[in-house]
Design a protein around this motif. Structure first.
Motif, PDB file in Angstrom:
ATOM      1  N   PHE A 225     -17.015 -13.722   4.736  1.00 12.99           N
ATOM      2  CA  PHE A 225     -16.031 -14.739   4.524  1.00 12.99           C
ATOM      3  C   PHE A 225     -16.412 -16.139   5.063  1.00 12.99           C
ATOM      4  N   ARG A 226     -16.567 -15.938   6.427  1.00 11.28           N
ATOM      5  CA  ARG A 226     -16.962 -17.231   7.288  1.00 11.28           C
ATOM      6  C   ARG A 226     -18.083 -17.762   6.872  1.00 11.28           C
ATOM      7  N   HIS A 227     -19.125 -17.303   6.452  1.00 13.43           N
ATOM      8  CA  HIS A 227     -20.092 -17.916   5.692  1.00 13.43           C
ATOM      9  C   HIS A 227     -19.951 -18.910   4.720  1.00 13.43           C
ATOM     10  N   GLU A 228     -19.189 -18.138   3.712  1.00 16.83           N
ATOM     11  CA  GLU A 228     -19.171 -18.607   2.547  1.00 16.83           C
ATOM     12  C   GLU A 228     -18.114 -19.774   2.482  1.00 16.83           C
ATOM     13  N   VAL A 229     -17.065 -19.552   3.133  1.00 17.24           N
ATOM     14  CA  VAL A 229     -16.113 -20.695   3.597  1.00 17.24           C
ATOM     15  C   VAL A 229     -16.824 -21.833   4.339  1.00 17.24           C
ATOM     16  N   GLY A 230     -17.707 -21.613   5.103  1.00 16.47           N
ATOM     17  CA  GLY A 230     -18.537 -22.618   5.171  1.00 16.47           C
ATOM     18  C   GLY A 230     -18.993 -23.689   4.625  1.00 16.47           C
ATOM     19  N   HIS A 231     -19.454 -23.039   3.369  1.00 19.57           N
ATOM     20  CA  HIS A 231     -19.868 -23.792   2.065  1.00 19.57           C
ATOM     21  C   HIS A 231     -19.034 -24.679   1.826  1.00 19.57           C
ATOM     22  N   TYR A 232     -17.796 -24.069   1.429  1.00 17.08           N
ATOM     23  CA  TYR A 232     -16.785 -24.644   0.770  1.00 17.08           C
ATOM     24  C   TYR A 232     -16.292 -25.949   1.919  1.00 17.08           C
ATOM     25  N   TYR A 233     -16.387 -25.782   3.180  1.00 17.60           N
ATOM     26  CA  TYR A 233     -15.993 -26.944   4.139  1.00 17.60           C
ATOM     27  C   TYR A 233     -17.018 -27.946   4.234  1.00 17.60           C
ATOM     28  N   TRP A 234     -18.164 -27.482   3.874  1.00 19.40           N
ATOM     29  CA  TRP A 234     -19.437 -28.560   3.614  1.00 19.40           C
ATOM     30  C   TRP A 234     -18.995 -29.540   2.685  1.00 19.40           C
ATOM     31  N   ASP A 235     -18.493 -28.970   1.512  1.00 18.42           N
ATOM     32  CA  ASP A 235     -18.017 -30.057   0.657  1.00 18.42           C
ATOM     33  C   ASP A 235     -17.019 -30.924   0.886  1.00 18.42           C
ATOM     34  N   ILE A 236     -15.916 -30.392   1.719  1.00 15.92           N
ATOM     35  CA  ILE A 236     -14.756 -30.989   1.966  1.00 15.92           C
ATOM     36  C   ILE A 236     -14.919 -31.953   3.339  1.00 15.92           C
ATOM     37  N   LEU A 237     -15.619 -31.585   4.237  1.00 20.06           N
ATOM     38  CA  LEU A 237     -15.717 -32.210   5.535  1.00 20.06           C
ATOM     39  C   LEU A 237     -16.960 -33.201   5.641  1.00 20.06           C
ATOM     40  N   VAL A 238     -18.066 -32.482   4.921  1.00 25.77           N
ATOM     41  CA  VAL A 238     -19.493 -33.326   5.226  1.00 25.77           C
ATOM     42  C   VAL A 238     -19.639 -34.257   3.897  1.00 25.77           C
TER      43      VAL A 238
END
Length: 383
Positions: free
Chosen positions: A215-228
């Protein structure tokens, strides 16, 4: 993760509790308040238990960070009118979160992101899904504590956060793959089978593989889209993590054909992080969430780590702060390093392998600092 307390009898409650094991009260977590509440039914709704609202229960420990009873009077005033309801998934023994009854929402702030759940008439699917939901709620707890954006499906955000929990189709040649795409996080139900997951970890040569880690890894991909990507930080990201425009499929094939370089630990938190800049980010993001949640748990238990190193000094850490709100990552790392030494030593004493099989090289610390700063900036923008 914090510890909580039954407001009726003072018993320590854990995040997954649905009942107090001492007094038998039903308990539920109200994410809007970050509070575990002892509740009792009143018609079609639930209300804070009468003896909890009176404030008669005494906390076990007054120090911040330990189990807390919360401000019962304020909580009662907040929900005196409509009362509370359990999340719709509570009836499936898959959630202990609550929602204000007056809002008309069937699902809580964690379960409202579910798009697909497996066929729950299958007992195996149901049991695995319940384990997945436990990990998901821990993830969402942390995201809420950070104040990160959590756009819900059906809203105006172009990329809401969505979860699909899928089982392999009987007789199918292909398997469900855990991953992320355009805001949709897919978790394969096989990851909730401990034996299968451990075999996969061993076969793939991984040091660490857990449901919560996925979960933590995959939501990291999500927040790459949002934050980066959408947050204007691509240039700074590329300076640390590399070229995100590299062909992902080619990088994936190369990684599984050749593996990571022998010196991967000099710049990456895991061997998988070497595969592509996106994976380096997701592995680093997940590791940062591991650190923060573990440090919060250590603080909740009042842990102090003080192993002697040599005649010149000692490695020590006072774990008495909220890791979600620390301004500088230096403070997190100063507490984290000695804590991991203690955790590994405790595991070895039980005849187990190291619970923390990682090395954090200077380049990895810099990447963790980048994640820390982006989360802090996002929290400031949301305030």
């Amino acid at each position: 993760m914090r510890l909580f307390q039954c407001q009726c009898c003072g018993q320590v409650l854990h995040f997954e509790n649905t009942k107090c094991l001492r007094c038998g009260r039903h308990v539920g977590y109200l994410p809007e308040r970050g509070q575990m509440l002892a509740v009792e039914p009143e018609g079609s709704v639930w209300r804070i238990a009468a003896d909890a609202a009176s404030g008669e229960a005494k906390p076990n420990d007054d120090r911040e960070g330990h189990a807390e009873s919360g401000d019962n009077a304020d909580a009662q005033a907040d929900i005196d009118g409509p009362g509370l309801r359990f999340c719709a998934n509570w009836e499936r023994s898959a959630c202990n979160w609550m929602v204000p009854a007056g809002e008309g929402e069937a699902f809580c702030l964690a379960c409202c992101h579910n798009r697909t759940v497996p066929n729950l008439s299958d007992g195996v699917n149901h049991a695995r899904w319940q384990k997945i939901e436990v990990a998901k709620r821990r993830l969402v707890y942390t995201l809420l504590r950070f104040g990160l954006p959590l756009p819900q499906p059906g809203g105006e955000h172009p990329e809401p956060l969505v979860f699909d929990f899928l089982a392999d189709a009987p007789g199918a040649t292909g398997r469900v793959l855990t991953g992320h795409s355009d805001g949709v996080i897919t978790i394969s139900l096989t990851e909730a089978d401990d034996a299968t997951r451990e075999k996969m970890r061993t076969d793939m040569g991984e040091a660490y593989r857990t449901l919560l880690g996925h979960f933590r890894h995959e939501v990291g991909h999500y927040y790459w889209d949002i934050l980066v990507r959408d947050g204007g930080h691509l240039e700074a990201f590329r300076a640390l993590f590399g070229d995100d425009t590299e062909d992902y499929s080619a990088a994936l094939g190369r990684h599984y054909a050749n593996g990571a370089r022998a010196d991967w630990q000099e710049a990456h938190v895991s061997a998988y992080a070497t595969m592509h800049a996106w994976e380096d980010w997701a592995e680093t993001w997940a590791h940062y969430l591991h650190m923060v949640d573990t440090l919060e748990t250590a603080a909740a238990f009042g842990l102090r780590v003080e192993p002697e190193l040599d005649e010149d000094g000692e490695l020590s850490a006072e774990l008495d702060f909220d890791p979600h709100k620390v301004r500088r990552i230096r403070r997190l790392l100063a507490a984290w390093m000695p804590l991991t030494v203690a955790l590994n030593a405790l595991n070895r004493s039980m005849g187990q392998s190291d619970i923390y099989p990682f090395i954090l090289a200077p380049a990895v610390l810099e990447k963790l600092g980048f994640v820390h700063d982006l989360i802090a900036q996002s929290r400031g923008a949301q305030a």
